[in-house]
Design a protein around this motif. Structure first.
Motif, PDB file in Angstrom:
ATOM      1  N   ILE A  89       0.821  -1.204   0.000  1.00  0.00           N
ATOM      2  CA  ILE A  89       0.000   0.000   0.000  1.00  0.00           C
ATOM      3  C   ILE A  89       0.857   1.256   0.000  1.00  0.00           C
ATOM      4  O   ILE A  89       0.489   2.291  -0.561  1.00  0.00           O
ATOM      5  CB  ILE A  89      -0.941   0.002   1.232  1.00  0.00           C
ATOM      6  N   PHE A  90       2.029   1.165   0.629  1.00  0.00           N
ATOM      7  CA  PHE A  90       2.875   2.342   0.798  1.00  0.00           C
ATOM      8  C   PHE A  90       4.326   1.944   0.611  1.00  0.00           C
ATOM      9  O   PHE A  90       4.683   0.771   0.754  1.00  0.00           O
ATOM     10  CB  PHE A  90       2.670   2.928   2.201  1.00  0.00           C
ATOM     11  N   ASP A  91       5.171   2.912   0.236  1.00  0.00           N
ATOM     12  CA  ASP A  91       6.598   2.659   0.072  1.00  0.00           C
ATOM     13  C   ASP A  91       7.351   3.264   1.250  1.00  0.00           C
ATOM     14  O   ASP A  91       7.319   4.472   1.461  1.00  0.00           O
ATOM     15  CB  ASP A  91       7.112   3.256  -1.240  1.00  0.00           C
ATOM     16  N   ILE A  92       8.038   2.411   2.010  1.00  0.00           N
ATOM     17  CA  ILE A  92       8.725   2.847   3.223  1.00  0.00           C
ATOM     18  C   ILE A  92       9.860   3.818   2.925  1.00  0.00           C
ATOM     19  O   ILE A  92      10.299   4.584   3.790  1.00  0.00           O
ATOM     20  CB  ILE A  92       9.269   1.613   3.984  1.00  0.00           C
TER      21      ILE A  92
ATOM     22  N   ILE B 241      22.690  15.248   8.868  1.00  0.00           N
ATOM     23  CA  ILE B 241      23.086  13.955   9.433  1.00  0.00           C
ATOM     24  C   ILE B 241      21.876  13.056   9.604  1.00  0.00           C
ATOM     25  O   ILE B 241      21.886  11.872   9.235  1.00  0.00           O
ATOM     26  CB  ILE B 241      23.793  14.160  10.787  1.00  0.00           C
ATOM     27  N   LEU B 242      20.813  13.614  10.164  1.00  0.00           N
ATOM     28  CA  LEU B 242      19.586  12.849  10.393  1.00  0.00           C
ATOM     29  C   LEU B 242      18.996  12.355   9.078  1.00  0.00           C
ATOM     30  O   LEU B 242      18.572  11.196   8.966  1.00  0.00           O
ATOM     31  CB  LEU B 242      18.574  13.704  11.141  1.00  0.00           C
TER      32      LEU B 242
ATOM     33  N   MET C 195      19.458   6.034   4.687  1.00  0.00           N
ATOM     34  CA  MET C 195      20.152   4.754   4.570  1.00  0.00           C
ATOM     35  C   MET C 195      19.348   3.629   5.231  1.00  0.00           C
ATOM     36  O   MET C 195      19.275   2.508   4.707  1.00  0.00           O
ATOM     37  CB  MET C 195      21.533   4.851   5.214  1.00  0.00           C
ATOM     38  N   VAL C 196      18.759   3.934   6.387  1.00  0.00           N
ATOM     39  CA  VAL C 196      17.931   2.936   7.066  1.00  0.00           C
ATOM     40  C   VAL C 196      16.742   2.539   6.199  1.00  0.00           C
ATOM     41  O   VAL C 196      16.444   1.352   6.025  1.00  0.00           O
ATOM     42  CB  VAL C 196      17.438   3.486   8.428  1.00  0.00           C
ATOM     43  N   SER C 197      16.062   3.519   5.628  1.00  0.00           N
ATOM     44  CA  SER C 197      14.901   3.229   4.786  1.00  0.00           C
ATOM     45  C   SER C 197      15.320   2.491   3.526  1.00  0.00           C
ATOM     46  O   SER C 197      14.580   1.645   3.011  1.00  0.00           O
ATOM     47  CB  SER C 197      14.174   4.525   4.421  1.00  0.00           C
ATOM     48  N   PHE C 198      16.512   2.788   3.023  1.00  0.00           N
ATOM     49  CA  PHE C 198      17.030   2.107   1.831  1.00  0.00           C
ATOM     50  C   PHE C 198      17.209   0.615   2.115  1.00  0.00           C
ATOM     51  O   PHE C 198      16.775  -0.242   1.330  1.00  0.00           O
ATOM     52  CB  PHE C 198      18.358   2.747   1.429  1.00  0.00           C
ATOM     53  N   VAL C 199      17.842   0.299   3.243  1.00  0.00           N
ATOM     54  CA  VAL C 199      18.068  -1.100   3.605  1.00  0.00           C
ATOM     55  C   VAL C 199      16.745  -1.826   3.833  1.00  0.00           C
ATOM     56  O   VAL C 199      16.547  -2.954   3.369  1.00  0.00           O
ATOM     57  CB  VAL C 199      18.952  -1.189   4.873  1.00  0.00           C
TER      58      VAL C 199
ATOM     59  N   LEU D 215      13.957   6.321  -5.832  1.00  0.00           N
ATOM     60  CA  LEU D 215      13.026   6.786  -4.806  1.00  0.00           C
ATOM     61  C   LEU D 215      13.770   7.430  -3.642  1.00  0.00           C
ATOM     62  O   LEU D 215      13.341   8.450  -3.092  1.00  0.00           O
ATOM     63  CB  LEU D 215      12.182   5.615  -4.296  1.00  0.00           C
ATOM     64  N   LEU D 216      14.897   6.838  -3.276  1.00  0.00           N
ATOM     65  CA  LEU D 216      15.696   7.369  -2.174  1.00  0.00           C
ATOM     66  C   LEU D 216      16.234   8.759  -2.488  1.00  0.00           C
ATOM     67  O   LEU D 216      16.160   9.674  -1.659  1.00  0.00           O
ATOM     68  CB  LEU D 216      16.851   6.418  -1.879  1.00  0.00           C
TER      69      LEU D 216
END
Length: 210
Positions: free
Chosen positions: A34-37, A85-86, A92-96, A117-118
């Motif tokens: 439904i959604f892309d993280i 930084i945030l 990177m977290v969302s990419f993984v 997308l990233l």
């Protein structure tokens, strides 16, 4: 300045529980398709960081911060550096996580689409920071949110009118053509936007009285 950056991250830490709840909800939606993280994690982070301005205003932090050595310059600089930084960490977290979800669902990894997308998410965060920070340094957190909402609403309305009466095919084709150069274009555009925004914010903060 490191102390100012640490202060903002400690303020963010107080909202980690609410962020975790939102993250879990969108993670479930991502597994259902439904959604892309990829979009939501950095955006949540930026919204949490924007909330640090509210804490600063509520506790009259700026009145104290400007008395520190190079306080005026470091306050603005720390906000931008901590935001960058945030954004990078959460991106990177969302990419993984996005790669993990794709692999779990399809047993394959669409790396090009995920990276695209990233990069778009990072650019949207940079645009948010670049627009919001000068406004909030000038008018404060509460009024800044209202003004930002008004500006975004007006831009969206003008954009809708333009697309209705003007043929945007050539513009869309140009944007699609630039997609192949996003690795170069997006960092350059991001640095330019952040640089201009920082100079404006710094000038505003230097002349502001607390």
């Amino acid at each position: 300045m490191l102390g100012l950056i640490k202060k903002d991250f400690l303020l963010i830490k107080s909202n980690l529980k609410s962020m975790a709840i939102i993250f879990i909800i969108y993670l479930m939606l991502s597994f259902q398709g439904i959604f892309d993280i990829t979009f939501i994690v950095p955006l949540i982070g930026i919204m949490l960081f924007i909330s640090t301005f509210s804490y600063d205003d509520f506790n009259n932090w700026n009145s104290y911060a400007v008395t520190l050595p190079d306080g005026r310059k470091n306050v603005v600089r720390a906000k931008y550096i901590a935001s960058i930084i945030l954004t990078v960490i959460l991106a990177m977290v969302s990419f993984v996580i996005s790669i993990g979800i794709n692999y779990t669902k399809t047993n394959s990894i669409n790396l090009d689409e995920t990276i695209s997308l990233l990069m778009g998410t990072i650019l949207s965060n940079v645009i948010t920071i670049s627009l919001f920070y000068p406004i909030v340094f000038k008018f404060g957190a509460t009024n800044g949110r209202i003004i930002l909402f008004t500006v975004v609403f007006c831009i969206a309305g003008i954009g809708a009118l333009i697309t209705k009466f003007v043929d945007m095919t050539s513009v869309i084709n140009m944007i699609n053509g630039l997609e192949n150069y996003s690795f170069i274009a997006i960092p350059i555009i991001s640095l330019m936007l952040l640089g201009i925004s920082y100079l404006i914010s710094d000038k505003i903060y230097q002349s502001k009285e607390f």
